[in-house]
Motif scaffolding. Structure first.
Motif, PDB file in Angstrom:
ATOM      1  N   GLU A 116     -44.214  -0.847   5.032  1.00 17.53           N
ATOM      2  CA  GLU A 116     -42.986  -0.110   4.745  1.00 17.53           C
ATOM      3  C   GLU A 116     -42.507  -0.437   3.336  1.00 17.53           C
ATOM      4  OE1 GLU A 116     -39.258  -1.434   6.751  1.00 17.53           O
ATOM      5  OE2 GLU A 116     -40.577  -2.886   7.732  1.00 17.53           O
ATOM      6  N   ILE A 117     -41.661   0.425   2.844  1.00 16.61           N
ATOM      7  CA  ILE A 117     -41.016   0.219   1.546  1.00 16.61           C
ATOM      8  C   ILE A 117     -39.545  -0.066   1.802  1.00 16.61           C
ATOM      9  CG2 ILE A 117     -40.306   1.332  -0.621  1.00 16.61           C
ATOM     10  CD1 ILE A 117     -43.285   0.855  -0.594  1.00 16.61           C
ATOM     11  N   LYS A 118     -39.059  -1.169   1.272  1.00 18.12           N
ATOM     12  CA  LYS A 118     -37.637  -1.506   1.322  1.00 18.12           C
ATOM     13  C   LYS A 118     -37.056  -1.172  -0.044  1.00 18.12           C
ATOM     14  CE  LYS A 118     -37.317  -3.635   5.353  1.00 18.12           C
ATOM     15  NZ  LYS A 118     -36.455  -3.215   6.414  1.00 18.12           N
ATOM     16  N   ARG A 119     -36.001  -0.432  -0.065  1.00 13.66           N
ATOM     17  CA  ARG A 119     -35.391   0.021  -1.314  1.00 13.66           C
ATOM     18  C   ARG A 119     -34.622  -1.067  -2.041  1.00 13.66           C
ATOM     19  NH1 ARG A 119     -38.527   4.028  -2.231  1.00 13.66           N
ATOM     20  NH2 ARG A 119     -38.634   5.371  -0.433  1.00 13.66           N
ATOM     21  N   ASN A 120     -35.109  -1.461  -3.201  1.00 13.02           N
ATOM     22  CA  ASN A 120     -34.417  -2.331  -4.154  1.00 13.02           C
ATOM     23  C   ASN A 120     -33.683  -3.523  -3.579  1.00 13.02           C
ATOM     24  OD1 ASN A 120     -35.115  -1.046  -6.594  1.00 13.02           O
ATOM     25  ND2 ASN A 120     -33.675   0.590  -6.105  1.00 13.02           N
ATOM     26  N   ASN A 121     -34.122  -4.015  -2.439  1.00  7.61           N
ATOM     27  CA  ASN A 121     -33.517  -5.245  -1.944  1.00  7.61           C
ATOM     28  C   ASN A 121     -34.528  -6.004  -1.105  1.00  7.61           C
ATOM     29  OD1 ASN A 121     -33.580  -3.859   0.461  1.00  7.61           O
ATOM     30  ND2 ASN A 121     -31.395  -3.586   0.610  1.00  7.61           N
ATOM     31  N   ILE A 122     -34.296  -7.276  -0.988  1.00 12.89           N
ATOM     32  CA  ILE A 122     -35.157  -8.153  -0.205  1.00 12.89           C
ATOM     33  C   ILE A 122     -34.579  -8.220   1.206  1.00 12.89           C
ATOM     34  CG2 ILE A 122     -36.080 -10.509  -0.051  1.00 12.89           C
ATOM     35  CD1 ILE A 122     -36.987  -8.937  -2.552  1.00 12.89           C
ATOM     36  N   PRO A 123     -35.415  -8.267   2.246  1.00 13.66           N
ATOM     37  CA  PRO A 123     -34.892  -8.378   3.603  1.00 13.66           C
ATOM     38  C   PRO A 123     -33.933  -9.564   3.738  1.00 13.66           C
ATOM     39  CG  PRO A 123     -37.269  -8.083   3.631  1.00 13.66           C
ATOM     40  CD  PRO A 123     -36.868  -8.276   2.195  1.00 13.66           C
ATOM     41  N   ALA A 124     -32.911  -9.392   4.551  1.00 13.61           N
ATOM     42  CA  ALA A 124     -31.906 -10.436   4.745  1.00 13.61           C
ATOM     43  C   ALA A 124     -32.505 -11.573   5.559  1.00 13.61           C
ATOM     44  CB  ALA A 124     -30.677  -9.863   5.439  1.00 13.61           C
ATOM     45  N   LEU A 125     -32.939 -12.624   4.881  1.00 15.47           N
ATOM     46  CA  LEU A 125     -33.515 -13.789   5.523  1.00 15.47           C
ATOM     47  C   LEU A 125     -32.890 -15.037   4.921  1.00 15.47           C
ATOM     48  CD1 LEU A 125     -37.267 -12.739   5.317  1.00 15.47           C
ATOM     49  CD2 LEU A 125     -35.831 -12.676   7.347  1.00 15.47           C
ATOM     50  N   THR A 126     -32.953 -16.140   5.647  1.00  7.34           N
ATOM     51  CA  THR A 126     -32.447 -17.392   5.105  1.00  7.34           C
ATOM     52  C   THR A 126     -33.462 -17.958   4.130  1.00  7.34           C
ATOM     53  OG1 THR A 126     -33.459 -18.787   6.789  1.00  7.34           O
ATOM     54  CG2 THR A 126     -31.280 -17.841   7.301  1.00  7.34           C
ATOM     55  N   GLU A 127     -33.006 -18.866   3.278  1.00  5.84           N
ATOM     56  CA  GLU A 127     -33.914 -19.479   2.303  1.00  5.84           C
ATOM     57  C   GLU A 127     -35.046 -20.225   2.987  1.00  5.84           C
ATOM     58  OE1 GLU A 127     -32.122 -21.801  -0.736  1.00  5.84           O
ATOM     59  OE2 GLU A 127     -30.658 -20.258  -1.222  1.00  5.84           O
ATOM     60  N   ASP A 128     -34.825 -20.758   4.197  1.00  9.73           N
ATOM     61  CA  ASP A 128     -35.865 -21.484   4.912  1.00  9.73           C
ATOM     62  C   ASP A 128     -36.987 -20.570   5.384  1.00  9.73           C
ATOM     63  OD1 ASP A 128     -34.495 -23.857   4.600  1.00  9.73           O
ATOM     64  OD2 ASP A 128     -33.461 -23.672   6.533  1.00  9.73           O
ATOM     65  N   ASP A 129     -36.722 -19.256   5.481  1.00 11.03           N
ATOM     66  CA  ASP A 129     -37.704 -18.311   5.984  1.00 11.03           C
ATOM     67  C   ASP A 129     -38.532 -17.650   4.902  1.00 11.03           C
ATOM     68  OD1 ASP A 129     -36.969 -18.671   8.634  1.00 11.03           O
ATOM     69  OD2 ASP A 129     -35.382 -17.173   8.497  1.00 11.03           O
ATOM     70  N   VAL A 130     -38.185 -17.851   3.622  1.00 12.33           N
ATOM     71  CA  VAL A 130     -38.866 -17.159   2.542  1.00 12.33           C
ATOM     72  C   VAL A 130     -39.435 -18.178   1.558  1.00 12.33           C
ATOM     73  CG1 VAL A 130     -38.621 -15.532   0.632  1.00 12.33           C
ATOM     74  CG2 VAL A 130     -37.357 -15.154   2.757  1.00 12.33           C
ATOM     75  N   LEU A 131     -40.706 -18.019   1.256  1.00  8.73           N
ATOM     76  CA  LEU A 131     -41.375 -18.830   0.254  1.00  8.73           C
ATOM     77  C   LEU A 131     -41.668 -17.920  -0.924  1.00  8.73           C
ATOM     78  CD1 LEU A 131     -42.832 -21.422  -0.614  1.00  8.73           C
ATOM     79  CD2 LEU A 131     -44.835 -20.581   0.589  1.00  8.73           C
ATOM     80  N   VAL A 132     -40.977 -18.133  -2.050  1.00  7.63           N
ATOM     81  CA  VAL A 132     -41.119 -17.273  -3.218  1.00  7.63           C
ATOM     82  C   VAL A 132     -42.331 -17.725  -4.024  1.00  7.63           C
ATOM     83  CG1 VAL A 132     -40.015 -16.449  -5.332  1.00  7.63           C
ATOM     84  CG2 VAL A 132     -38.629 -16.890  -3.281  1.00  7.63           C
ATOM     85  N   LEU A 133     -43.200 -16.770  -4.350  1.00  2.00           N
ATOM     86  CA  LEU A 133     -44.399 -17.052  -5.123  1.00  2.00           C
ATOM     87  C   LEU A 133     -44.396 -16.215  -6.388  1.00  2.00           C
ATOM     88  CD1 LEU A 133     -46.844 -16.946  -2.098  1.00  2.00           C
ATOM     89  CD2 LEU A 133     -45.946 -18.970  -3.215  1.00  2.00           C
ATOM     90  N   SER A 134     -45.363 -16.425  -7.247  1.00  4.32           N
ATOM     91  CA  SER A 134     -45.403 -15.710  -8.518  1.00  4.32           C
ATOM     92  C   SER A 134     -45.773 -14.244  -8.340  1.00  4.32           C
ATOM     93  CB  SER A 134     -46.420 -16.384  -9.443  1.00  4.32           C
ATOM     94  OG  SER A 134     -47.712 -16.249  -8.907  1.00  4.32           O
ATOM     95  N   GLY A 135     -45.476 -13.432  -9.360  1.00  2.00           N
ATOM     96  CA  GLY A 135     -45.880 -12.038  -9.392  1.00  2.00           C
ATOM     97  C   GLY A 135     -45.144 -11.134  -8.434  1.00  2.00           C
ATOM     98  N   GLY A 136     -43.987 -11.571  -7.934  1.00  2.00           N
ATOM     99  CA  GLY A 136     -43.217 -10.738  -7.036  1.00  2.00           C
ATOM    100  C   GLY A 136     -43.657 -10.800  -5.584  1.00  2.00           C
ATOM    101  N   TRP A 137     -44.626 -11.654  -5.252  1.00  2.00           N
ATOM    102  CA  TRP A 137     -45.107 -11.786  -3.874  1.00  2.00           C
ATOM    103  C   TRP A 137     -44.293 -12.830  -3.135  1.00  2.00           C
ATOM    104  CZ3 TRP A 137     -48.898  -9.144  -1.271  1.00  2.00           C
ATOM    105  CH2 TRP A 137     -49.691  -8.279  -2.036  1.00  2.00           C
ATOM    106  N   LYS A 138     -44.151 -12.668  -1.812  1.00  2.00           N
ATOM    107  CA  LYS A 138     -43.477 -13.641  -0.955  1.00  2.00           C
ATOM    108  C   LYS A 138     -44.215 -13.727   0.373  1.00  2.00           C
ATOM    109  CE  LYS A 138     -38.975 -12.515  -2.766  1.00  2.00           C
ATOM    110  NZ  LYS A 138     -37.789 -13.265  -2.807  1.00  2.00           N
ATOM    111  N   VAL A 139     -44.134 -14.891   0.997  1.00  2.00           N
ATOM    112  CA  VAL A 139     -44.597 -15.081   2.368  1.00  2.00           C
ATOM    113  C   VAL A 139     -43.342 -15.205   3.209  1.00  2.00           C
ATOM    114  CG1 VAL A 139     -45.795 -16.613   3.959  1.00  2.00           C
ATOM    115  CG2 VAL A 139     -46.690 -16.279   1.656  1.00  2.00           C
ATOM    116  N   ILE A 140     -43.255 -14.439   4.291  1.00  2.00           N
ATOM    117  CA  ILE A 140     -42.058 -14.432   5.126  1.00  2.00           C
ATOM    118  C   ILE A 140     -42.438 -14.906   6.515  1.00  2.00           C
ATOM    119  CG2 ILE A 140     -40.190 -13.006   6.049  1.00  2.00           C
ATOM    120  CD1 ILE A 140     -40.757 -11.105   3.646  1.00  2.00           C
ATOM    121  N   ARG A 141     -41.749 -15.923   6.991  1.00  2.00           N
ATOM    122  CA  ARG A 141     -42.027 -16.468   8.336  1.00  2.00           C
ATOM    123  C   ARG A 141     -41.000 -15.920   9.311  1.00  2.00           C
ATOM    124  NH1 ARG A 141     -41.721 -20.882   4.889  1.00  2.00           N
ATOM    125  NH2 ARG A 141     -43.735 -21.512   4.146  1.00  2.00           N
TER     126      ARG A 141
END
Length: 142
Positions: A116-141
């Motif tokens: 899916e495409i999410k429009r100009n925003n990141i899903p509402a998750l806590t910081e503990d659930d998101v691991l920010v990586l380079s190049g705009g990629w993320k792993v979401i638990r």
């Protein structure tokens, strides 16, 4: 299979959606094991191995086939050594993707892939659930 849904996301750049006029071969996937583990393993002993992946939209009916490719011809006399997700242009244009939108890909516990495409925003998750990586990629638990 795991009993958890796995997700990766990519903030789309102008290059990803074709706004730069370049002719890149798909979206670059970083060589980070946390991102690569979302995709099937590709053999480094084979030149430019690839696999087709079928993703479904939220309606459960609309399907898209993307290719995950390891361009590894550097080890076979060429210059490239990178992973790419290709055959996405029709999907991105069909969903009117823009720079800054988020491409969200998930795999449920049964192995079914969703996109899916999410429009100009990141899903509402806590910081503990998101691991920010380079190049705009993320792993979401989840």
């Amino acid at each position: 299979m795991t009993n958890r849904t796995t997700m990766v996301s990519k903030v789309l750049s102008a290059n990803d959606i074709g706004d730069t006029g370049g002719h890149q071969a798909g979206i670059l996937v970083p060589k980070d094991e946390r991102i690569l583990s979302f995709f099937p393993s590709l053999s480094p002993r084979e030149k430019n191995p690839r696999v087709s992946l079928v993703f479904f939209e939220d309606d459960g009916i609309t399907r898209w086939t993307f290719n995950f490719i390891y361009y590894n011809n550097r080890f076979f006399g060429g210059t490239r050594n990178e992973y790419r997700l290709t055959c996405m242009t029709k999907y991105l244009r069909g969903r009117n993707a823009h720079v800054g939108d988020v491409l969200l890909m998930s795999r449920d516990p049964e192995g079914r892939l969703s996109v899916e495409i999410k429009r100009n925003n990141i899903p509402a998750l806590t910081e503990d659930d998101v691991l920010v990586l380079s190049g705009g990629w993320k792993v979401i638990r989840i």
